[in-house]
Design an enzyme around this catalytic site. Sequence first.
Site, PDB file in Angstrom:
ATOM      1  N   HIS A  49       0.851  -1.184   0.000  1.00  0.00           N
ATOM      2  CA  HIS A  49       0.000   0.000   0.000  1.00  0.00           C
ATOM      3  C   HIS A  49       0.892   1.242   0.000  1.00  0.00           C
ATOM      4  CE1 HIS A  49      -3.786  -2.017   1.911  1.00  0.00           C
ATOM      5  NE2 HIS A  49      -3.240  -2.777   0.961  1.00  0.00           N
ATOM      6  N   CYS A  60      -2.148  -0.324   7.569  1.00  0.00           N
ATOM      7  CA  CYS A  60      -1.359   0.900   7.410  1.00  0.00           C
ATOM      8  C   CYS A  60      -1.403   1.773   8.668  1.00  0.00           C
ATOM      9  CB  CYS A  60      -1.833   1.667   6.189  1.00  0.00           C
ATOM     10  SG  CYS A  60      -1.526   0.759   4.650  1.00  0.00           S
ATOM     11  N   GLU A 101       0.907   3.864   1.823  1.00  0.00           N
ATOM     12  CA  GLU A 101       1.384   4.268   3.144  1.00  0.00           C
ATOM     13  C   GLU A 101       2.561   3.415   3.607  1.00  0.00           C
ATOM     14  OE1 GLU A 101      -1.729   3.493   2.142  1.00  0.00           O
ATOM     15  OE2 GLU A 101      -3.167   4.109   3.667  1.00  0.00           O
ATOM     16  N   CYS A 134      -6.023   1.827   5.933  1.00  0.00           N
ATOM     17  CA  CYS A 134      -6.641   0.601   6.434  1.00  0.00           C
ATOM     18  C   CYS A 134      -5.998   0.256   7.783  1.00  0.00           C
ATOM     19  CB  CYS A 134      -6.426  -0.540   5.434  1.00  0.00           C
ATOM     20  SG  CYS A 134      -4.710  -1.095   5.305  1.00  0.00           S
TER      21      CYS A 134
END
Length: 151
Positions: free
Chosen positions: A56, A89, A58, A86
């Site tokens: 992801h 993260c 992040e 999420c």
Amino acid sequence: MLNLFTDEYFMKVALKEAETAFAEGEIPVGAVVVCNEQIVAKAHNQTERLNDVTAHAEMLALTAASNALGSKYLKECTLYVTLEPCTMCAGAAYWTQVGRLVYGATDEKRGYSLLEHLVLHPTTLIKTGVLQEESSALLQQFFKLRRPKKS
């Protein structure tokens, strides 16, 4: 003196990352880590490219920032992300002890704020809704192109 380095300024950089993700066929999420008004890392989703569900924006940005700064802690940094992180993260942001989290669109299906317990570090300051409309529009456009049309 006028400060050009606003939350909106850095979120626009994150949006550029999200646009790159879009162009690469990735869910369009971008992230930027800023320390002392300097961008130390930026990234976009790369789960398809890397065949890695943890890639992801992040996660990639936090790792790059830690490497750039030579520290696993990012207490003096701000993480800008176009979509609410999420749980995974947010957990990574917790462990870095990031000083601030600024995000655009809310993730009503998978965002960390859906949990009953605080996932972010208790000292992390949170600001939401920065360039929310632009962030949401990019995500909506992406998913509209990928969903089959109903006849």
